[in-house]
Each structure stands twice: as structure tokens, then as C-alpha cells.
Design an enzyme around this catalytic site. Structure first.
Site, PDB file in Angstrom:
ATOM      1  N   CYS A   1       0.862  -1.188   0.000  1.00 17.78           N
ATOM      2  CA  CYS A   1       0.000   0.000   0.000  1.00 17.78           C
ATOM      3  C   CYS A   1       0.888   1.223   0.000  1.00 17.78           C
ATOM      4  O   CYS A   1       1.596   1.491  -0.945  1.00 17.78           O
ATOM      5  CB  CYS A   1      -0.983  -0.023   1.161  1.00 17.78           C
ATOM      6  SG  CYS A   1      -0.218  -0.159   2.774  1.00 17.78           S
TER       7      CYS A   1
ATOM      8  N   ARG B   1      -2.249  -0.846   5.438  1.00 19.57           N
ATOM      9  CA  ARG B   1      -3.465  -1.357   4.797  1.00 19.57           C
ATOM     10  C   ARG B   1      -3.195  -2.734   4.182  1.00 19.57           C
ATOM     11  O   ARG B   1      -4.054  -3.603   4.162  1.00 19.57           O
ATOM     12  CB  ARG B   1      -3.944  -0.381   3.722  1.00 19.57           C
ATOM     13  CG  ARG B   1      -4.569   0.875   4.272  1.00 19.57           C
ATOM     14  CD  ARG B   1      -4.896   1.859   3.175  1.00 19.57           C
ATOM     15  NE  ARG B   1      -3.723   2.528   2.639  1.00 19.57           N
ATOM     16  CZ  ARG B   1      -3.736   3.371   1.603  1.00 19.57           C
ATOM     17  NH1 ARG B   1      -4.868   3.623   0.982  1.00 19.57           N
ATOM     18  NH2 ARG B   1      -2.627   3.950   1.188  1.00 19.57           N
TER      19      ARG B   1
END
Lengths: 143, 315
Positions: free
Chosen positions: B268, B273
Site C-alpha cells: 500500500c 493497509r
């Protein structure tokens, strides 16, 4: 550093007088003291400015009265205590101050709070963004 | 204590201190023992051998109220090395665990805000150190609060326990920039895959940073060539729980064409994430080889002469 408004200078002193853990506690207490919105903004989140740099939603409104004093209004959800704490620092330190003094606050004043270690530098950027948006609105109101 | 006969990555095999949650929703997942429901946690709070860890995006959220007995681990200030861009070393990790009452055999249940985004990140870092029994509270903080379950501001005072100094395994579950470069031919030949979990605007290159997070930018926009675009939060349902196995398979297998024996690297912006996606692929769908590239776009998008693809096509 230019002179800070008295209330903001006091906050800086309070933060720098204690260690990182207590600074976090201080920020938590401030987050709980952030006043709610007055009636005229109660349903008006749309008319307030969103500070996108904050990691959680924060809405900000700035008024400048006839005496050229600045009044600040914030709204941030209870699940965002850090953002509320930053907003509360701005409110406690700058609300009611003359527009010229608010504009004179150094953009990097927040470094003196010593929160980098306790909060992380990345999270602190939201506070810098908040101040710059407050100043922008004050300039617009006093232009 | 009996070791469960389940398929888990080699680095995290070990005895489980507490029995797994046998909730039928969880039973569908590849490794159901990696999740617990709010009901299970409520029933097991205070059990010897269990430590609950809250890990949030907001550094103060835990202090406003948390699950009774839960301790806090902050990713930014505690799991990150304060100087080098890296995670803490084995010595510091042993201190972080020991002072929270976490022993090597402890069952650790993580939960947090924002669909367990940071909770899965903390779990992934624990996995780098080979901590065997790590689990996620399905639905995280939001579900616990929504169900009106007990919260407290009382800080637990766990007795410090001995945690061994373990060397971090940076090979099995973690990828560095050079590993990703070496992985690109596999992506081209179809033996490997890259999953970009950022927003569509970041993937195409229109945005140099995540919406609302301009502080973590890059000088080049786009994605690593060949990467599939699957924004991480698609794996979460409205109530912050993970989507069902069938729903997850529809996204990652049918729609994106990944398969469980693919060699996958997820990335990410700084690796948080993508650790959520790492958890989904590894533990919910049973992928055997998933690595998280924590350098992610803040490294790749600033690196000199690495290949970049722009637009919504994989490239």
C-alpha cells in the site's frame, strides 16, 4: 520565534513541563474539554471547512468579530480523540485572540509542544494543517 | 495444551493456549482459529493465558475507554524503530510483550478502530517475531461498542513476564524493494501476483498520496507493473467484520484471478493497509505464500529507475 498569544504560550509551557506519557494525558484531557458547536452550527457541518490533513474528520469554522477578535468552532467525533485534542489546543490557545496575533503564530509552533515522541510526527501534521487553515480563513475575513 | 492440527505458515506454528472459537461463520475460513467473535471474547475475558491488545490509528482512543483488561500497543510509537525506518528488534519486542504480560505461549487477541486496520498491522509484526497464537477480534472495536459491551478506562497493571529475545524473520512474511524487483518476472509469467490495496486514484497515479493523508506522499504516482488493484477495505463488511469466505473468494479469486498457491506480494503506502489484505489472503483464504511489502509506495514511488505503471490497467 514570534511571541505566542498568552493562552497558547501557557499550553506550550504545560506540555514541555512534563514527560511524553503525561503529554498524552494532557492531550486527552484537552480533547474532553473541546466545546460543542453553538446552535447556529449544530446542523451545519456542510458549511464548515473540512481539514483533510487530519486523519479523522474534523470540521472547522472561523469567525472574526467587529473588534477583530477570532472565534473558532470545531467538530470532531468522539472516536477521534487525538484530532479533538489538537482542535482543543487551537481553541484554548487562540479563541478570542486578536486576528493579528493569530496570524503571527509561527506555523511550526506545535513542535514546541513536544508531542512528536508521544504521538508520532506523521500524526502531528494534522495540527500544522489546522493552523494554516485557521490563518487562511482569518485572512479572508479581515481582507 | 494440545497443538491444533491446522495449516499455518511455518514461522507461526505453535501451541495455542486457548481453544479456538467454534462459531460457524468463522468455520468457513481457511484458518478459523485466527479469528474470535465478540461473544467468544466476552466469555473468555480474564482467562489465564489470554492477553487482549488494542491497536488503533488514533493514539488516544484506547485511553478514552477500552475492553476491560486490554493493553495498548501503538504502531507508530511502539512497534516502529524510532530512528531507522524498520520495526523494533527482538530485544525491544521482548520488552514490549513482557511488560504487557505477554509470554511466548500467550494467546494474543488484537482489535482496533477502522476495520481492524492497525490491529492486523500489529498482528503482522507479531507474526514476524513468530509469536504463535495471534488472533483478530472480528469486527474490532466498532462491533464491540455497537453491541453495547463493557468498556473501561481502568488501566490494567499486568505483572511483567519473561519474553524470549527472538530474531525477527524478515524473509517469510515480509518483502523488501529488491524482493519485489526480483518478483516482477514471476508476475509477468503468471506464477506470482502483486496486490495493490490503495485507493483507485492512488493506483492510477492521479493521486500522489492517499485521500486525506497528503503527508505520506511520493514524487511519482502509479503502481508497480502487473499489480492487481483491490482496495483493502473491500474485505470488510459494513459492521467492520470480515466478509464471508464466499464473498472474499468472489473478489480475490473469481474477479482478480488469484489462486491460493500463487506467490503474492501485497503493498500500500507504508504497509499498514496491506497487512489487512495479508491477513485476509493468508488466514481467511489460506494462501500459503503472501508477503507484505512495507516499504510500499512511499519507497517505490520515491525510488530511482524502478518501473511504474500509470492508469487503471495493470500494465
Amino acid at each position: 520565534m514570534a511571541e505566542l498569544p498568552e493562552a497558547l504560550a501557557e499550553l506550550v509551557d504545560d506540555f514541555s513541563a512534563v514527560g511524553p506519557k503525561d503529554r498524552l494525558q494532557l492531550l486527552l484531557e484537552l480533547s474532553q474539554e473541546l466545546p460543542g458547536l453553538p446552535e447556529r452550527y449544530a446542523d451545519a457541518a456542510d458549511s464548515m471547512e473540512q481539514v483533510h490533513e487530519c486523519q479523522s474528520p474534523l470540521f472547522l469554522a472561523v469567525e472574526v468579530d467587529d473588534a477583530e477578535r477570532v472565534h473558532l468552532f470545531f467538530s470532531a467525533p468522539p472516536e477521534a480523540p487525538t484530532t479533538r485534542g489538537f482542535a482543543s489546543i487551537m481553541h484554548t490557545g487562540l479563541d478570542g485572540e486578536p486576528a493579528a496575533d493569530v496570524l503571527a503564530v509561527p506555523d511550526d509552533f506545535y513542535i514546541a509542544l513536544g508531542l512528536g515522541e508521544a504521538v508520532s510526527p506523521l500524526r502531528l501534521r494534522g495540527m500544522a494543517a489546522m493552523l494554516s487553515r485557521i490563518k487562511k480563513q482569518v485572512r479572508a475575513h479581515t481582507a | 495444551m494440545t497443538a491444533l492440527r491446522v495449516s499455518v505458515p511455518r514461522t507461526i506454528v505453535g501451541a495455542m493456549a486457548l481453544p479456538a472459537d467454534t462459531d460457524p461463520k468463522l468455520a468457513d475460513y481457511a484458518h478459523p482459529e485466527r479469528l474470535v467473535t465478540t461473544e467468544w471474547l466476552a466469555a473468555n475475558l480474564g482467562t489465564e493465558g489470554l492477553v487482549v491488545v488494542e491497536s488503533d490509528e488514533d493514539v488516544l482512543l484506547y485511553d478514552t475507554g477500552h475492553i476491560p483488561g486490554a493493553v495498548k500497543v501503538d504502531w507508530h510509537t511502539e512497534l516502529n524503530d524510532p530512528v531507522t525506518r524498520d520495526y523494533v528488534d527482538g530485544t525491544r519486542f521482548a520488552e514490549i510483550c513482557g511488560e504487557r504480560g505477554i509470554g511466548r505461549d500467550t494467546t494474543v487477541v488484537f482489535y482496533g478502530d477502522r476495520n481492524n486496520w492497525w490491529a492486523t498491522y500489529a498482528l503482522w509484526v507479531f507474526a514476524l517475531f513468530g509469536h504463535a497464537d495471534v488472533r483478530i477480534l472480528d469486527g474490532g472495536r466498532a462491533k464491540w461498542v455497537a453491541e453495547g459491551r463493557e468498556m473501561t478506562t481502568e488501566q490494567p497493571t499486568p505483572a511483567t513476564v519473561e519474553y524470549p529475545v527472538v530474531e525477527r524473520d524478515d524473509v517469510t512474511l515480509r518483502a523488501f524493494k529488491d524482493d519485489v524487483l526480483a518478483h516482477l518476472p514471476k508476475v509477468r509469467s503468471g506464477d506470482g501476483a502483486l496486490v495493490d490495496v490503495r485507493s483507485p486514484g492512488e493506483y492510477s497515479g492521479e493521486l500522489l498520496h492517499m485521500p486525506d493523508y497528503p503527508q505520506e506522499g511520493a514524487v511519482r504516482g502509479g503502481h508497480i507493473p502487473g499489480a492487481a488493484s483491490v482496495p483493502w477495505a473491500r474485505a470488510a463488511a459494513e459492521d467492520a467484520t470480515f466478509r464471508s469466505r464466499a464473498e472474499l473468494e468472489a473478489i480475490y479469486l473469481q474477479e482478480q484471478g488469484l489462486s491460493a498457491d500463487d506467490d503474492v506480494v501485497a503493498y500500500c503506502r507504508i504497509g499498514e493497509r496491506s497487512s489487512h489484505t495479508w491477513f485476509v489472503l493468508t488466514h481467511l483464504l489460506g494462501f500459503a505464500h503472501v508477503r507484505n511489502y512495507d516499504g510500499s509506495w512511499t519507497e517505490w514511488g520515491n525510488a530511482v529507475r524502478v518501473p511504474v505503471a500509470q492508469g487503471s490497467e495493470r500494465g
